[in-house]
Design an enzyme around this catalytic site. Structure first.
Site, PDB file in Angstrom:
ATOM      1  N   GLN A 240      -5.020  38.556  -9.428  1.00 10.66           N
ATOM      2  CA  GLN A 240      -5.182  39.031  -8.035  1.00 10.66           C
ATOM      3  C   GLN A 240      -4.601  40.430  -7.832  1.00 10.66           C
ATOM      4  O   GLN A 240      -5.195  41.244  -7.114  1.00 10.66           O
ATOM      5  CB  GLN A 240      -4.644  38.034  -7.013  1.00 10.66           C
TER       6      GLN A 240
ATOM      7  N   LYS B 192      10.479  35.687 -17.075  1.00 13.73           N
ATOM      8  CA  LYS B 192      10.259  36.982 -16.420  1.00 13.73           C
ATOM      9  C   LYS B 192      11.506  37.866 -16.547  1.00 13.73           C
ATOM     10  O   LYS B 192      11.400  39.072 -16.732  1.00 13.73           O
ATOM     11  CB  LYS B 192       9.895  36.784 -14.942  1.00 13.73           C
TER      12      LYS B 192
ATOM     13  N   TYR C 185       9.887  29.765 -15.817  1.00 13.04           N
ATOM     14  CA  TYR C 185       9.118  30.956 -15.399  1.00 13.04           C
ATOM     15  C   TYR C 185      10.077  32.114 -15.093  1.00 13.04           C
ATOM     16  O   TYR C 185       9.913  33.222 -15.607  1.00 13.04           O
ATOM     17  CB  TYR C 185       8.245  30.623 -14.186  1.00 13.04           C
TER      18      TYR C 185
ATOM     19  N   THR D 174       1.746  32.909 -14.919  1.00  9.06           N
ATOM     20  CA  THR D 174       2.217  32.708 -13.537  1.00  9.06           C
ATOM     21  C   THR D 174       2.202  31.242 -13.082  1.00  9.06           C
ATOM     22  O   THR D 174       2.456  30.970 -11.905  1.00  9.06           O
ATOM     23  CB  THR D 174       1.372  33.552 -12.550  1.00  9.06           C
TER      24      THR D 174
ATOM     25  N   ALA E 178       0.414  38.253 -16.731  1.00  8.59           N
ATOM     26  CA  ALA E 178       1.607  37.402 -16.732  1.00  8.59           C
ATOM     27  C   ALA E 178       1.200  35.948 -16.858  1.00  8.59           C
ATOM     28  O   ALA E 178       0.054  35.586 -16.562  1.00  8.59           O
ATOM     29  CB  ALA E 178       2.393  37.598 -15.428  1.00  8.59           C
TER      30      ALA E 178
ATOM     31  N   TRP F  57       6.067  35.927  -3.316  1.00 12.18           N
ATOM     32  CA  TRP F  57       5.036  35.262  -2.498  1.00 12.18           C
ATOM     33  C   TRP F  57       3.752  36.096  -2.370  1.00 12.18           C
ATOM     34  O   TRP F  57       3.278  36.362  -1.284  1.00 12.18           O
ATOM     35  CB  TRP F  57       5.579  34.952  -1.095  1.00 12.18           C
TER      36      TRP F  57
HETATM   37  N1  LIG Z   1       1.694  35.205  -7.496  1.00 12.30           N
HETATM   38  C1  LIG Z   1       2.911  35.307  -6.962  1.00 12.30           C
HETATM   39  O1  LIG Z   1       3.237  34.674  -5.945  1.00 12.30           O
HETATM   40  C2  LIG Z   1       3.938  36.212  -7.605  1.00 12.30           C
HETATM   41  C3  LIG Z   1       5.214  36.292  -7.021  1.00 12.30           C
HETATM   42  C4  LIG Z   1       6.158  37.157  -7.607  1.00 12.30           C
HETATM   43  C5  LIG Z   1       5.808  37.911  -8.721  1.00 12.30           C
HETATM   44  N2  LIG Z   1       4.563  37.784  -9.278  1.00 12.30           N
HETATM   45  C6  LIG Z   1       4.239  38.612 -10.449  1.00 12.30           C
HETATM   46  O2  LIG Z   1       3.235  39.525 -10.034  1.00 12.30           O
HETATM   47  C7  LIG Z   1       2.395  39.849 -11.148  1.00 12.30           C
HETATM   48  C8  LIG Z   1       0.944  39.690 -10.756  1.00 12.30           C
HETATM   49  O3  LIG Z   1       0.735  38.329 -10.381  1.00 12.30           O
HETATM   50  P1  LIG Z   1      -0.687  37.772  -9.948  1.00 12.30           P
HETATM   51  O4  LIG Z   1      -0.457  36.878  -8.780  1.00 12.30           O
HETATM   52  O5  LIG Z   1      -1.687  38.880  -9.855  1.00 12.30           O
HETATM   53  O6  LIG Z   1      -1.010  36.864 -11.219  1.00 12.30           O
HETATM   54  P2  LIG Z   1      -2.391  36.207 -11.677  1.00 12.30           P
HETATM   55  O7  LIG Z   1      -3.388  36.290 -10.575  1.00 12.30           O
HETATM   56  O8  LIG Z   1      -2.041  34.899 -12.257  1.00 12.30           O
HETATM   57  O9  LIG Z   1      -2.882  37.205 -12.823  1.00 12.30           O
HETATM   58  C9  LIG Z   1      -2.291  37.266 -14.080  1.00 12.30           C
HETATM   59  C10 LIG Z   1      -3.350  37.697 -15.058  1.00 12.30           C
HETATM   60  O10 LIG Z   1      -2.741  37.829 -16.347  1.00 12.30           O
HETATM   61  C11 LIG Z   1      -3.661  37.333 -17.297  1.00 12.30           C
HETATM   62  N3  LIG Z   1      -3.007  36.997 -18.549  1.00 12.30           N
HETATM   63  C12 LIG Z   1      -2.323  35.881 -18.868  1.00 12.30           C
HETATM   64  N4  LIG Z   1      -1.930  35.931 -20.162  1.00 12.30           N
HETATM   65  C13 LIG Z   1      -2.374  37.113 -20.659  1.00 12.30           C
HETATM   66  C14 LIG Z   1      -2.295  37.736 -21.930  1.00 12.30           C
HETATM   67  N5  LIG Z   1      -1.688  37.152 -22.972  1.00 12.30           N
HETATM   68  N6  LIG Z   1      -2.878  38.955 -22.101  1.00 12.30           N
HETATM   69  C15 LIG Z   1      -3.525  39.548 -21.069  1.00 12.30           C
HETATM   70  N7  LIG Z   1      -3.631  39.012 -19.839  1.00 12.30           N
HETATM   71  C16 LIG Z   1      -3.060  37.800 -19.639  1.00 12.30           C
HETATM   72  C17 LIG Z   1      -4.249  36.120 -16.611  1.00 12.30           C
HETATM   73  O11 LIG Z   1      -5.430  35.728 -17.265  1.00 12.30           O
HETATM   74  P3  LIG Z   1      -5.833  34.162 -17.302  1.00 12.30           P
HETATM   75  O12 LIG Z   1      -6.095  33.788 -15.879  1.00 12.30           O
HETATM   76  O13 LIG Z   1      -7.023  34.160 -18.184  1.00 12.30           O
HETATM   77  O14 LIG Z   1      -4.635  33.444 -17.876  1.00 12.30           O
HETATM   78  C18 LIG Z   1      -4.486  36.665 -15.198  1.00 12.30           C
HETATM   79  O15 LIG Z   1      -5.740  37.323 -15.101  1.00 12.30           O
HETATM   80  C19 LIG Z   1       2.870  38.957 -12.295  1.00 12.30           C
HETATM   81  O16 LIG Z   1       3.733  39.690 -13.114  1.00 12.30           O
HETATM   82  C20 LIG Z   1       3.642  37.846 -11.612  1.00 12.30           C
HETATM   83  O17 LIG Z   1       4.640  37.311 -12.448  1.00 12.30           O
HETATM   84  C21 LIG Z   1       3.625  36.958  -8.737  1.00 12.30           C
END
Ligand SMILES: NC(=O)c1ccc[n+]([C@@H]2O[C@H](COP(=O)([O-])OP(=O)(O)OC[C@H]3O[C@@H](n4cnc5c(N)ncnc54)[C@H](OP(=O)(O)O)[C@@H]3O)[C@@H](O)[C@H]2O)c1
Length: 299
Positions: free
Chosen positions: A14, A136, A132, A69, A67, A158
């Site tokens: 996202q 991180k 998790y 996630t 990541a 969030w």
């Molecule tokens: N979502 C939250 O509420 C939240 C809160 C705090 C911090 N964060 C951090 O914010 C960042 C962005 O989060 P987001 O919500 O955009 O996460 P997301 O929608 O889950 O996107 C993560 C992407 O990383 C890909 N991925 C996983 N393993 C991989 C690998 N080995 N090589 C390349 N790509 C890989 C996933 O692909 P697949 O789907 O194919 O696995 C997915 O497309 C992350 O660092 C997360 O830890 C998120």
């Protein structure tokens, strides 16, 4: 003019999709060329694939949106969580160090266990409660060790957007399907639109002299229950939901999950506001924007 290349990993997540969506209005497109790669094109845990990509496109900047996630799944899948969240950033840092590229990375409020009652500053010691958060934190350390002067890490919380699955979209679906909902009211934090995080990431590209660890969320100190009530209000105003249902406050203990969530995770973002000259965004206005976008996509 030769443009610097910005490699965007995890482009199908996202945040990755939001960065691509907002890139044309970032003010960077004249000077930088965005090169988005999803997991099928680049697995960040493969040192060979990462080195090959660096050799081919020669990035000046890398934005790591990849990541692991799945917070609850991580509790029983520690090896993969650490592979993606620690080893991946370590490999990217290594290639950035060798080619003098800058790394912009995203971390999480889950590096803290939640034993706070006022906004968490950068000086507070980390203390992740689950796999998790621990993975991180290990990723943060891998980056800060290898790239002390050439990386920015944003801890955020969030996250939601109009893309993929997230809390806002789940709530909207449940609100349309059910006659009432129970939502946790004893965890407080700050919802953050991925657009707000993208704005900070664009600033980090534009200010190469600024490096280090930062906190970045929308300006809020609310519970998941408060957030759900606002989602419903906003969706009704926008015409995305037709009726209002009762949303009842429940306790964390009423909704057990494999991973422990922080009970309080509001991040103090003042350092980022000053160093990137970017005021925090109002959480309610950012929510309304995402709801309106979902409404437009629905039409
Ligand atoms: N979502 C939250 O509420 C939240 C809160 C705090 C911090 N964060 C951090 O914010 C960042 C962005 O989060 P987001 O919500 O955009 O996460 P997301 O929608 O889950 O996107 C993560 C992407 O990383 C890909 N991925 C996983 N393993 C991989 C690998 N080995 N090589 C390349 N790509 C890989 C996933 O692909 P697949 O789907 O194919 O696995 C997915 O497309 C992350 O660092 C997360 O830890 C998120």
């Amino acid at each position: 003019m030769v443009k610097h290349v910005v490699l965007l990993t995890g482009a199908d997540g996202q945040l990755g999709k939001t960065i691509q969506d907002l890139w044309p209005e970032s003010g960077l497109a004249q000077r930088y060329e965005l090169h988005p790669v999803g997991r099928p094109q680049l697995d960040i845990t493969s040192a060979g694939e990462v080195a090959e990509t660096f050799a081919k496109i020669k990035p000046a900047v890398v934005i790591n949106c990849s990541a692991y996630t799945a917070v609850d799944k991580a509790e029983s899948d520690s090896e993969n969580a650490f592979l993606v969240n620690q080893k991946g950033p370590e490999i990217l840092s290594n290639c950035c160090a060798k080619s003098s590229a800058k790394l912009i990375h995203v971390s999480t409020d889950f590096v803290f266990s939640g034993a706070f009652d006022k906004p968490i500053t950068l000086a507070q010691a980390t203390n992740p409660a689950g796999v998790y958060g621990a993975s991180k934190r290990a990723g943060e350390l891998a980056i800060l060790t290898q790239l002390p002067d050439a990386a920015v890490i944003f801890r955020t919380s969030w996250l939601y957007s109009s893309f993929n699955a997230n809390f806002v979209k789940t709530m909207l679906r449940l609100m349309a399907e059910r006659d009432s909902l129970g939502v946790v009211a004893d965890q407080r934090g700050s919802p953050t639109s991925t657009a707000s995080l993208a704005a900070a990431i664009f600033k980090a590209i534009d200010k190469p002299e600024v490096n280090g660890l930062y906190h970045w969320s929308d300006a809020a100190d609310i519970s998941w229950h408060d957030f759900s009530v606002a989602i419903q209000d906003s969706a009704i105003s926008a015409g995305l939901l037709k009726r209002s249902i009762p949303i009842n406050p429940i306790k964390t203990s009423d909704y057990p999950t494999p991973a422990v969530r922080p009970s309080y995770s509001v991040l103090d973002c003042s350092d980022a506001e000053v160093d990137f000259a970017l005021p925090q965004f109002d959480w309610r206005a950012q929510l309304d924007r995402v709801i309106q976008k979902l409404k437009d996509l629905n039409e």
